[in-house]
Write an enzyme that holds these catalytic residues in place. Structure first.
Site, PDB file in Angstrom:
ATOM      1  N   CYS A 104      -0.643  -2.759  -2.425  1.00 28.62           N
ATOM      2  CA  CYS A 104      -1.655  -2.844  -1.373  1.00 28.62           C
ATOM      3  C   CYS A 104      -1.114  -3.650  -0.195  1.00 28.62           C
ATOM      4  CB  CYS A 104      -2.948  -3.472  -1.845  1.00 28.62           C
ATOM      5  SG  CYS A 104      -3.758  -2.625  -3.193  1.00 28.62           S
TER       6      CYS A 104
ATOM      7  N   LYS B 297       6.018  -1.621  -4.633  1.00 30.04           N
ATOM      8  CA  LYS B 297       7.207  -2.461  -4.507  1.00 30.04           C
ATOM      9  C   LYS B 297       6.925  -3.887  -4.959  1.00 30.04           C
ATOM     10  CE  LYS B 297      11.379  -3.542  -3.041  1.00 30.04           C
ATOM     11  NZ  LYS B 297      12.561  -3.062  -3.775  1.00 30.04           N
TER      12      LYS B 297
END
Length: 600
Positions: A2, A595
């Protein structure tokens, strides 16, 4: 995982938000949205899918000087338009974006929102609805925001708009990264510095359980008791050009090619004035004096830790355990009397690792963070920090951070060995330089790697990687690279374990990649290759020069065998890249992955 962007100032908020969200795409997401404020009110645009899809639905005619934006990675509720952020309160006064997980959202809903009909399945919507309930009960927005924050359990980074005060963004943070960027006639909010470099490189870090009132000319930080906090700003070490692909088609390919440069920078950074490898004295002492070291990591960082364990034990003679962070929190082993904890995290924000750090610090133990991001949460909260100096890593699949972690662990082990009076038997500076040259040579052989990917992985649904010793640790990383970006089911195994079950999966044409870089197990791994070949496997041996046979598919440049993981992983990274490319996969943003994993 996010991302949040907010802007308030004199420029076009829509474009700043959209460009900022594009810089956060590497964090992983499944939907995105923005809310912009002008004299007519607050305008919300959101869409399932990519930022490019969001751009299609944003009204180009809406002009606004303030806004908040969000990329969502689903935790509560499926990826959908209704679950995408921003979320609005029932009466439409408040608009909110949120990263993190609100653990007690069900209880909040039951206690405060019995008469409110929720539109989404998210924990986030509960927060904005509770704020509106408190305002409806007579509280001012700031007080309602603060009161709501005191009720929340879990992690959050929040940005809030009030339709009755559209010149202000209310911001808060707890266990989820958030920065406030500073300008002369504007201010910005972002999950990390990359999203704000388009307008500023000066920022203030927020600490846990802090809130901020942001206008175009003022940033006021407060704790949840309402006390004002003064904090110095930082200048980001990044430059906007650092986060561009340049002429590369994908960040992953660019970052793979950057590994030799990163190796040389690590050598340069950790050399003293006499050319000897060095780390701060207190760190060297902490490693050398520990009776046991516990390396904590997730995914690729965990795999780097497996290699680092060998260096520290072989060279510094200190016993090491390597643990997956998410398991350590719930199954803490019996600890030694004088442990040192080493946390490996590219981002320095990994939630599972941070949970362990909080636990061990509470027990009074020392902690060292090895990270790529100065000022990150793990860096701030540990006793010591060593930086990777790898530059921004944007692709979800880690490449240069992995080899940088191994190199820094090698430096640390070497320095600790020296402090313990142990000679490791070779010049690590020289050998790291040779490894960097070998990595560079491998990066120039992309055509060969693409050919191997086509030959072995074009139609395959499964693949196996086998090795022994250090090679085994590289194999599990190679398998992870392949599975996460090409979606081929891939597993790395110790060669000797094949006969204990895994060999049952071998059938005609099954791709098996074998690493052979360690002389003492060279004959053994070749025996394992013959075992799977006899059962129909399509075998690919990648060997180190000097240990190679005529039938080996690819021969690596000669390097010190202890540093072979730095070199042998490069072909595996490139093979995974080309396999994903030929299968039409999104190399930089693989499905379902983030990530920076900032929730547990």
């Amino acid at each position: 995982m996010c991302g949040i962007v907010g802007y308030i100032g004199q420029l076009d908020a829509k474009e700043i938000l959209l460009k900022g969200l594009e810089k956060l795409e590497y964090r992983g997401y499944d939907s995105a949205g923005i809310a912009v404020a002008n004299e007519q009110g607050i305008h919300v645009f959101k869409e399932k899918g990519r930022i490019a899809d969001l751009r299609e639905v944003v009204d180009a005619n809406v002009e606004a000087k303030a806004g908040i934006g969000h990329t969502r990675w689903a935790t509560h509720g499926e990826p959908s338009y209704l679950n995408a952020h921003p979320h609005q309160s029932a009466l439409g006064r408040f608009t909110l974006v949120h990263n993190g997980v609100i653990e007690n959202y069900v209880q909040l809903k039951q206690e405060y929102l019995q008469d409110v009909e929720l539109k989404s399945d998210t924990d986030t919507e509960v927060v904005v609805q509770v704020i509106e309930q408190f305002v409806n009960g007579g509280l001012e927005t700031e007080e309602a925001f603060r009161k709501t924050l005191t009720l929340l359990k879990g992690s959050y980074a929040i940005a809030l708009f009030d339709n009755d005060n559209r010149e202000t963004i209310f911001v808060a943070k707890n266990k989820s990264p958030l920065l406030v960027g500073l300008g002369d006639t504007f201010n910005v909010v972002a999950s990390d510095a990359m999203a704000m470099l388009q307008v500023t490189n000066e920022y203030v870090e927020l600490m846990d359980k802090e809130m901020v009132i942001v206008t175009d000319d003022q940033v006021v930080i407060k704790n949840l008791d309402g006390d004002v906090i003064t904090r110095a700003s930082y200048i980001a070490e990044l430059d906007a050009s650092d986060i561009e692909k340049g002429t590369y088609p994908h960040y992953m390919l660019k970052e793979t090619d950057e590994q030799p440069v990163v190796m040389r920078k690590i050598i340069q950074t950790y050399q003293d004035e006499n050319g000897k490898l060095s780390v701060p004295g207190d760190i060297a002492a902490a490693v050398a004096e520990a009776d046991r070291i516990y390396i904590i990591g997730c995914g690729t960082s965990y795999h780097a830790g497996l290699v680092g364990k060998q260096y520290i034990e072989m060279w510094a003679n200190v016993p090491v355990e390597v643990h997956v962070a998410s398991e350590f929190s719930y199954n803490m082993p019996l600890l030694s009397k004088k442990p040192l904890f080493i946390f490996l995290s590219q981002s320095g924000e990994t939630a599972d690792s941070r949970a362990v750090l909080v636990q061990v610090k509470a027990l009074g133990h020392k902690a060292l963070t090895i990270t790529n991001v100065p000022g990150s949460t793990l860096s701030r909260e540990a006793d010591y920090t060593l930086l990777l100096h790898a530059g921004p890593e944007i692709a979800v699949a880690s490449t240069k951070a992995y080899t940088a972690q191994i190199a820094v662990l090698a430096v640390l082990a070497s320095v600790a060995a020296d402090k313990n009076g142990i000679n490791i038997g070779f010049d690590l500076v020289k050998e790291l330089g040779i490894a960097a040259n070998a990595m560079e040579a491998l990066c120039d052989q992309k055509d060969e790697m693409e050919m191997i990917a086509r030959e072995y992985l074009t139609v395959s649904r499964n693949a196996f990687f086998i090795g022994r010793g250090l090679d085994y640790f590289v194999c599990v990383e190679g398998a992870l690279k392949l599975k996460e970006i090409s979606y081929i089911q891939a597993e790395g195994f110790a060669g000797g374990e094949l006969k204990h079950g895994t060999i049952a999966l071998i059938e005609q044409g099954t791709p098996v990649f074998a690493l052979a870089t360690q002389e003492h197990v060279n004959l053994s791994i070749r025996g394992n290759v013959k075992e799977v070949a006899a059962r129909g496997a399509n075998t690919c041996i990648i060997s180190l020069k000097g240990l190679d046979d005529a039938d080996d598919r690819f021969v690596l440049p000669e390097v010190n065998p202890a540093l072979a993981p730095l070199v042998s992983v490069v072909p595996l990274q490139l093979i995974a890249y080309y396999a994903a490319l030929h299968r039409g996969c999104d190399v930089d943003k693989p499905r379902n992955l983030a990530k920076s994993v900032t929730v547990e």
